[in-house]
Write a protein that holds these residues in place. Sequence first.
Motif, PDB file in Angstrom:
ATOM      1  N   ARG A   1      -0.618   5.235  -4.060  1.00 26.82           N
ATOM      2  CA  ARG A   1      -1.393   4.012  -4.129  1.00 26.82           C
ATOM      3  C   ARG A   1      -3.149   4.312  -4.536  1.00 26.82           C
TER       4      ARG A   1
ATOM      5  N   SER B   1      -6.768   2.337  -5.275  1.00 26.46           N
ATOM      6  CA  SER B   1      -7.377   0.885  -5.490  1.00 26.46           C
ATOM      7  C   SER B   1      -8.098   0.944  -6.863  1.00 26.46           C
TER       8      SER B   1
ATOM      9  N   ARG C   1      -4.880  -2.559  -4.615  1.00 23.66           N
ATOM     10  CA  ARG C   1      -4.213  -1.329  -5.124  1.00 23.66           C
ATOM     11  C   ARG C   1      -3.030  -1.452  -5.957  1.00 23.66           C
TER      12      ARG C   1
END
Length: 145
Positions: free
Chosen positions: A17, A19, A101
């Motif tokens: 993940r 952002s 994200r």
Amino acid sequence: MHGFVSHYTNKLDAKGRVSIPAQFRRVLEACDPGWSDGKAPEFVIVYGDDSRSFLECYTMEAIEEVDRKISKMPRGSQKRRALETLFSGQSLTTSVDETGRIVLPQKLRRKIDISDEAYFIAAVDTFQIWKPETYEREMGAKLAA
């Protein structure tokens, strides 16, 4: 709507993940006809073949424009088939989650060799995701030439 501008380096977590920069998210929202408050903006990541060392990210409006241009090309032509493969077969539609994200699948992380940081760079109507060191090396070589 003003397009993407600037560059950012963001950390990836162990699950892949990362952002999306806030400014980029605003553009993705504005350029997604299906987006509204409370919904996740969608976009398309074009990863291409092994010759590409980055991921190219298109807003939904931008990818629809690309699709329209491809569909106007002669059906069965080599150029159309190559573009169909790139923009349809070597791409992934994804969305930004409520925390800003996205999850980069393992296949895409391996492709551009990222594990801890992703470098985001604007390209006006698209943005790219690179491994920071790869971007520096490739852009340094281009500037030196």
